[in-house]
Design an enzyme around this catalytic site. Structure first.
Site, PDB file in Angstrom:
ATOM      1  N   GLU A 161       0.868  -1.186   0.000  1.00 39.98           N
ATOM      2  CA  GLU A 161       0.000   0.000   0.000  1.00 39.98           C
ATOM      3  C   GLU A 161       0.898   1.227   0.000  1.00 39.98           C
ATOM      4  OE1 GLU A 161      -2.912   0.207   3.219  1.00 39.98           O
ATOM      5  OE2 GLU A 161      -2.636   2.374   3.366  1.00 39.98           O
ATOM      6  N   GLU A 192      -2.354  11.502   3.179  1.00 36.14           N
ATOM      7  CA  GLU A 192      -3.250  11.317   4.309  1.00 36.14           C
ATOM      8  C   GLU A 192      -3.167  12.584   5.137  1.00 36.14           C
ATOM      9  OE1 GLU A 192      -3.787   7.215   6.189  1.00 36.14           O
ATOM     10  OE2 GLU A 192      -1.688   7.236   5.592  1.00 36.14           O
TER      11      GLU A 192
END
Lengths: 471, 284
Positions: B159, B164
């Protein structure tokens, strides 16, 4: 003429090219049109742009302590010196609280390029300072901003006070205001230090949420010629720490709008004046952001006059009336701590009224006591524009000591005071209600020193013809 | 704009500097055009110019509260839907809107769209221009996930989190990589902090340039992190494994609450929308 035109054209072309090539999103620092200095610093190790006597205290006659303010060369967040404030105990002979302003002694500063007032603060104990802010200059105080209850730590901490709308601060003299007492420490004095006090451009003051009328959508009846102050004005920003910071902001930061100027107008100080019959809605924006809260005001025209009193003057000792000579002058807006009341005196067609808005408690304080020993009643006319209005009248005899003595916890008379309480309720809406209140109960035998009428509840009502009499 | 870095600052020669400067001067484009990436062959772009549901040639939906019903493994509070109220394209932007509402046992709704099975690619430059919401509990993300997670259970499938952000840390974004030996709270990650600005008040370009031997992370014009096999080796004491050679697919979502951001508080404003101006993928 031709030559001049040609030059103008060339200048215009040049400007166009510059605009196209420059890609400036903001006016550059070089192009600021200000005549006034844009100095941000207020106190670093010395006052900046202030004189050495930079602190102007609140009025010592009202208890402000002027002795507790100074600078301290043994404490500093940065550098060698800080501002030191010794908060006195309430019984300190030099004054029971401390506060005042720092004022720019020049023509004022252009602060439009900043978005916050910041400073570092440290306390001798963990307590909250009552208020800090800026925009109060002891002149018009047009741009006052207040942040309440600033929690101190015993280590240095940075405080950020956002500027509600920097574009309004083109010439500001009110650099800083603070007020501190010992309410939170049970009367124990303490010290706090302030350092690196300045206006800053943080770039992280965001997500504005302006509010008027404390965010309520008020609906109110009024009448032509009256005025209503716009209250409960705040601006909230989210700051870099993630916290929302709410400051009380003066009306000058807002732009007000009336949906029908023939019914109600609003001036830049946030005062609504009723101009004629009809309905208008008052709203506000702050820096183009619509404020939460509004006022829908409906005027049915002029307020009718209350019934003219007919008793002869010799039977009467008057407090407020156009018919009688007043027995004493009175303070109709005593601004009790914790009071939310707005009191206005309105003249309509030669008749004066007392208008109370948003009353929780206020009073009419007589300058000289009234001897009502020979009198038996108080008359008052009450006008209500909404159903459900209830007003309590507390007729207070203040005793021989000439002071109002109240138990601050119960609101009951203390020491040599006595009162009689009467609640006017079930009022006819949109009409005058006359009351004849007996001077009974605890003041039946103690009414030689009437000193005040305390008014509780309402919250909105109009009074006229307040007088003591014997039939 | 000055920026604060936590780790090494990597400088890259700007081959296209002159061209970019020229364009900026004459186009007045307000985009925070990045200049640190070098992969320039455009292979996929969604400019979100067609109103309505996101282009079905690129995007599909993750619905609900995760395959195990556990808030996508993080105790997140939202129920993802494909409703217009939660995801739509308007005025040139993709809008993912989180709402506070009772829905199928959850108290919040939001959306998570992916290119799984529609666009998947190994290596390349993945870039999006995004404006995020603010407030405690908001957890928006732009990330890519290995397309073999069904066979090679996460984190083995890999990932890469390109963007974020937590709604109560307004000036900070972070880029991460998860793989065996470095996943979840132990992911290899780095913050990028804006100076005199915040991520919820304007658009910023978030991107990675991913090659067989490195992943470069950038925000606007600033490269702030490089992850290599060596970095993984160093950060995991040799335990970690480079698992970034498979095709990955793109995910855009706004999560609410859960283990990482914590729950929204009384001041958190709903609804709020993450706006995405574009998603573009390039190859070398």
């Amino acid at each position: 003429m031709k030559t001049i035109k040609l030059i103008q054209f060339k200048i215009a072309m040049l400007t166009l090219v510059l605009v196209a090539v420059g890609c400036e999103r903001d006016i550059s620092d070089d192009a600021v049109l200000s005549e006034f200095p844009n100095t941000g610093d207020i106190y670093t190790d010395d006052p900046v742009g202030l004189t050495d006597e930079f602190f102007i205290s609140f009025d010592p006659a009202e208890g402000a302590n002027t002795e507790g303010f100074g600078t301290d060369d043994n404490e500093a967040y940065i550098g060698t010196s800080s501002i030191r404030i010794d908060v006195p105990t309430p019984t300190d002979p030099n004054g029971g609280f401390i506060g005042g302003i720092f004022k720019d002694r020049g023509e004022g500063r252009n602060l439009t390029g900043y978005d916050a007032l910041t400073f570092w603060v440290k306390g001798s104990t963990t307590v909250s300072i009552g208020e800090v802010g800026f925009g109060t200059d002891f002149e018009e105080n047009r741009n006052a901003v207040i942040l309440r209850n600033v929690a101190l730590s015993t280590d240095w901490r940075k405080i950020t006070i956002p500027i509600p709308n920097p574009s309004r601060l083109t010439q500001e003299k009110g650099m800083f205001i603070f007020s501190a007492g010992t309410q939170d420490t049970g009367g124990i004095g303490y010290t706090f230090w302030i350092d690196e006090l300045r206006f800053e451009k943080l770039g992280t003051i965001a997500q504005p949420n302006p509010i008027i009328f404390n965010g309520q959508d008020l609906v109110q009846q009024s009448f032509t010629g009256s005025s209503i102050p716009i209250s409960g004005l705040t601006q909230t920003f989210n700051i870099a720490s993630g916290q929302n910071v709410t400051v009380e902001a003066a009306a000058a930061y807002f732009d007000f709008n009336s949906s029908n100027a023939a019914v109600a107008s609003v001036n830049s100080l946030g005062e609504v004046t009723i101009e004629g019959s009809g309905t208008a809605t008052i709203t506000a924006t702050l820096d183009n952001v619509l404020a939460t809260g509004s006022l829908e005001v409906t005027s049915s025209g002029a307020l009718p006059a209350a019934t003219e009193p007919t008793l002869p003057q010799v039977n009467v000792k008057s407090i407020f009336s156009d018919t009688y000579i007043n027995e004493t002058q009175s303070d109709f807006d005593p601004q009790f701590g914790g009071s939310t009341t707005q009191t206005t005196t309105v003249n309509s067609n030669g008749d004066n009224f007392l208008i109370y808005t948003n009353n929780n408690f206020t009073g009419i304080i007589f300058e000289n006591t009234v001897d009502a020993s020979a009198l038996t009643f108080m008359h008052v006319d009450v006008y209500a524009q909404q159903a459900g209005v209830q007003v309590e009248f507390q007729i207070r005899d203040i005793g021989a000591n000439g002071e109002i003595n109240t138990n601050i916890f119960t609101g009951q008379p203390n020491a040599d005071d006595a009162d009689f309480r009467f609640t006017a309720s079930g009022l006819t809406v949109n009409g005058w209600n006359s009351y004849e209140i007996p001077l009974a109960g605890n003041i039946a035998s103690q009414k030689g020193n009437l000193g005040a009428i305390i008014l509780a509840g309402g919250p909105n009502f109009i009074l006229d013809n307040i007088y003591f009499y014997v039939p | 704009m000055n920026n604060i870095y936590n780790k090494t600052i990597i400088k890259i020669a700007l081959k296209s500097f002159a061209v970019v400067s020229f364009l900026m001067i004459f186009s007045c484009d307000p985009d925070e055009t990045q200049t640190v990436a070098t992969f320039n062959k455009l292979v996929m772009a969604d400019e979100f110019d067609i109103e309505g549901a996101p282009n079905s040639a690129f995007w599909t939906y993750d619905i609900g509260t995760g395959p195990n019903g556990d808030g996508w493994g993080n105790n997140e509070l939202q129920h993802y839907t494909d409703r217009t109220e939660n995801v739509t394209v308007e005025n040139g932007y993709l809008l993912i809107t989180a709402r506070e509402e009772a829905f199928s046992g959850s108290n919040y709704t939001s959306a998570r769209i992916t290119t799984q099975g529609l666009f998947e690619q190994a290596y390349g430059r993945f870039e999006a221009r995004i404006k995020v919401p603010y407030g405690k509990g908001y957890w928006p993300a732009f990330w890519i996930l290995g397309n073999d997670c069904a066979e090679n259970t996460w984190p083995q499938c890999g990932e890469i989190d390109i963007m974020e952000y937590l709604g109560d840390e307004l000036t900070t974004t972070f880029g991460s990589a998860h793989g065996p030996g470095f996943s979840g709270a132990d992911a290899i990650t780095k913050d990028y902090v804006l100076d005199s600005d915040r991520f919820d008040t304007g658009f910023h370009v978030f991107g990675i340039e991913w090659a067989p031997n490195y992943i470069n992370y950038y925000v606007d014009g600033d490269l702030y992190q490089q992850i290599t096999r060596e970095v993984i080796f160093d950060e995991t004491d040799g335990e970690g494994e480079w698992v970034f050679d498979n095709p990955f697919y793109i995910i855009l979502n706004v999560a609410i609450g859960g283990n990482f951001p914590g729950s929204p508080n009384s001041e958190t404003v709903f609804p709020q929308t993450m706006l995405v101006d574009y998603v573009r993928v390039y190859k070398q």
